[in-house]
Design a protein around this motif. Structure first.
Motif: not given
Length: 701
Positions: A295-307
């Motif tokens: 779940i933490d992985y998903r949150e971190a990836l969502m934060a970097d999504r636009e990059d």
């Protein structure tokens, strides 16, 4: 890198002064070809997968051209050669093939509690099956592209197919060979037979560049990278695929068959093996110990999504242990050992400041809303598509309304709903084309401009088609040169092609006396085109090369065809009521007739079909369908039988006389032949049949 690769002179600081081709022996040429292929494969891997090139693009181009030159001069072309990524014969249709193993879907949700419920079920069932319930997970981005199966035998790519229904998919081997990051030959020591699952996608920067080029040509832009990917991978002409920026990540193993090598025991080990074999594996994948870390992985990836330079819409969480995955099993449509934790949709609220209507190359009218700029998912959005008049009516939207904008990918965003009906009205869709003034025609929810060749927004693409291989095959006029001539005021109609002269062309940048004269000569050579080629070149809706050939054979002359009524048109094979109506509409439109009359006045004289010659043709009345690879291209085979009075169609029906089967034929056509009691012959049998009719095989080049 192997010892052989280390000793390859074309890897680092390659020599660029080559001996003349004619000075090489066949043995020397074969050796140089072998080294060049190995080097170019390594350079492709370094550039497209490791992003660590060894040489400059210019040097790569010189090596590539040398390889192509040697292959042509010594007849050394091989399907696995890097040169075959950039071309290829068009196919008639995409055959259906069965996957080596089912390509299952996975359950998904954007609710974190659904993810925890998945974990609880996995741990409960693994405990029952005697596995450690605290197994770890592998987490990967959930790519927003097209699933692909790629099959390798002895390290060579032999087949690729889309997911389809999960059991069967479209055979896109020729198209997949043009994806630079998908290896045609594997590295290291792969199993004897291997099938992998990957995701074909279009990088964001490549997508933006592709749409810029399409808009410049007058084509409609793709809505988003996924649509662009889907439309590209199913192209019947592999050269189109080679010209578009597709990429591919591999993430799953479908089949592993080798008595000397065991299958990797975990998902993570599979990813490591994929990298060793030369596949492109996303570096964002991670192995985690438990569901909370996932779940933490998903949150971190969502934060970097636009990059990221590719679109994702969530993360995939997979049980790492392969034996545990097999114990968990599958449902009829999905696997129980994986779950997709989706991202929320990206939406914001803003105001519509204007609505403009754009005209695409097919005449389709697309309304676009201009917006008060708003940040949606980290991107400033100032316009959104409204798709078509039906969508406008459904939303009840107009200028001044407050709307919710959704951006599901690197796209022209669209209006999801009206939040505040500030206008109190619905946008009044225009009754006439905003470009040429032609009365708008409706087809259900869609709207079209019938202006055709007289509409500026459609004209440039019509010119491109007219000069293309599908038209009159005029070399030297690509999209960029057509745009240049139009900007210079030299090409305002199809007829202007025949008014171009050398003096005007040499005044333009990039034109010399020779290139200008070559183009004028090429155009002059099409002043008396065969009737079928001319009809195909006119961009008549639904009239491609095959239909044009049937129409030309039926009516004999342009005048007779133009005056044919719907009943006469429908009497032609493959022309039904819809196609007949579109043909009649095309010629009944005054603007189209004016453009056609201008072509004829400029000296274009389509040559009528000689009815007597057609009547005496050796293969008159027979219909052939070709599948698989022959000793010549299928287009040459089709041209040969058509030149002797036969029809060559793309699909088998009750009207088909022969299905000619080459190497690696499509299963669908064979099944259709059995169902319709159509005679099936191989190339040797086809050659015998032609000899019986006094026709030589193979045809002369």
């Amino acid at each position: 890198m192997s010892h052989c690769e280390e000793s390859n002179p074309y890897l680092r600081d390659p020599p660029l002064e080559f001996e003349p081709v004619e000075a090489l022996s066949a043995t020397e040429a074969e050796r140089q070809v072998e080294l060049l292929r190995a080097a170019i494969r390594e350079h492709d891997h370094r550039y497209y997968i490791e992003a660590d090139p060894l040489i400059a693009d210019r040097v790569y181009d010189l090596l590539f051209e040398r390889l192509r030159e040697l292959e042509a001069a010594f007849d050394l072309v091989d399907p696995d050669s890097p040169t075959q990524r950039v071309g290829g014969e068009p196919v008639d249709e995409l055959e259906t093939v069965q996957h080596t193993a089912p390509m299952l879907s996975i359950d998904q949700s954007g609710d974190v509690e659904a993810v925890r419920e998945f974990d609880e079920r996995v741990r409960r069932e693994l405990r029952v099956e005697g596995f450690d319930p605290d197994t770890g997970y592998v987490c990967e981005p959930k790519f927003d592209g097209i699933s692909l199966e790629a099959v390798y035998e002895d390290g060579r790519l032999v087949r690729a197919a889309t997911r389809g229904d999960g059991r069967e998919g479209d055979d896109v081997t020729a198209q997949a060979r043009r994806i630079r990051s998908l290896p045609q030959r594997l590295r290291g020591e792969p199993p004897a037979r291997l099938a992998v699952r990957g995701e074909v996608f279009m990088p964001k920067d490549g997508f933006r560049d592709l749409n810029r080029r399409r808009l410049k040509r007058g084509d409609e832009p793709f809505a988003n990278p996924r649509n662009a990917t889907a439309g590209t991978i199913r192209q019947l002409d592999p050269s189109v695929v080679a010209d578009r920026p597709l990429d591919c990540f591999v993430y799953g193993l479908l089949a592993h068959d080798d008595p000397d090598r065991e299958r990797p025991p975990t998902q993570w080990a599979e990813l490591e093996a994929f990298e060793e074999w030369g596949f492109n594996v996303d570096a964002r994948a991670e192995r985690v110990d438990d569901i909370e870390a996932a779940i933490d992985y998903r949150e971190a990836l969502m934060a970097d999504r636009e990059d990221l330079n590719y679109e994702i819409d969530g993360v995939v969480i997979k049980v790492d242990d392969i034996a545990a995955c097999e114990a968990l099993g599958n449902t009829a449509r999905s696997t129980r050992s994986a779950f997709a934790y989706k991202f929320p949709a990206r939406t914001e609220v803003t105001t519509i400041t204007d609505i403009v209507v754009q005209v695409g190359r097919t005449g389709r009218l697309t309304p676009v809303a201009l917006l008060e700029p708003v940040q949606v998912g980290g991107v400033t959005v100032s316009r959104a598509t409204l798709h078509n008049p039906g969508e406008i009516e459904s939303l009840g939207v107009d200028v001044g309304d407050t709307v919710r904008v959704l951006r599901a990918g690197d796209v022209i965003p669209y209006i999801e709903e009206v939040v505040e009906d500030e206008s109190g009205s619905t946008f009044d869709f225009p009754d006439s084309c905003p470009v040429c003034g032609s009365p708008v025609e409706r087809d259900g929810p869609l709207a079209f401009c019938p202006g055709g060749l007289a509409c500026e927004s459609q004209l440039e693409r019509a010119i491109e088609h007219y000069v293309s291989r599908e038209g009159l095959d005029i070399e030297g006029l690509g999209p960029e040169r057509i745009s240049q001539l139009r900007e210079a005021g030299l090409l305002d109609s199809l007829a202007d092609l025949y008014r171009l002269d050398v003096d005007d062309l040499v005044e333009l940048e990039g034109w010399g006396e020779k290139s200008a004269q070559n183009l004028v000569d090429e155009i002059d050579a099409t002043r008396e085109p065969p009737l079928d080629d001319f009809l195909s070149a006119l961009s008549i809706p639904e009239v491609g090369a095959a239909t044009a050939g049937e129409l030309a054979a039926e009516f004999g002359s342009l005048a007779a065809f133009i005056d044919a009524d719907p009943d006469e048109l429908e009497a032609v094979d493959d022309v039904g009521p819809i196609v007949a109506a579109k043909i009649r509409d095309f010629f009944d439109t005054p603007e189209n007739r004016a453009a056609l009359d201008e072509l004829l006045a400029a000296g274009v004289d389509p040559q009528s079909v000689d009815a007597a010659a057609a009547e005496n043709a050796a293969l008159d009345g027979q219909t052939f369908v070709f599948t698989g690879s022959l000793s010549v291209s299928r287009s040459d085979a089709q041209d040969l039988v058509e030149a002797h009075g036969a029809n060559a169609t793309g699909s088998v029906s009750g009207n088909t006389d022969y299905l000619v089967v080459g190497e690696n034929p499509g299963q669908r056509k064979r099944e259709d032949a059995d169902a319709n009691d159509v005679e099936v012959v191989d190339e040797a049998g086809f050659a015998d049949l032609l000899v019986d009719h006094g026709i030589d095989w193979p045809p002369e080049a």
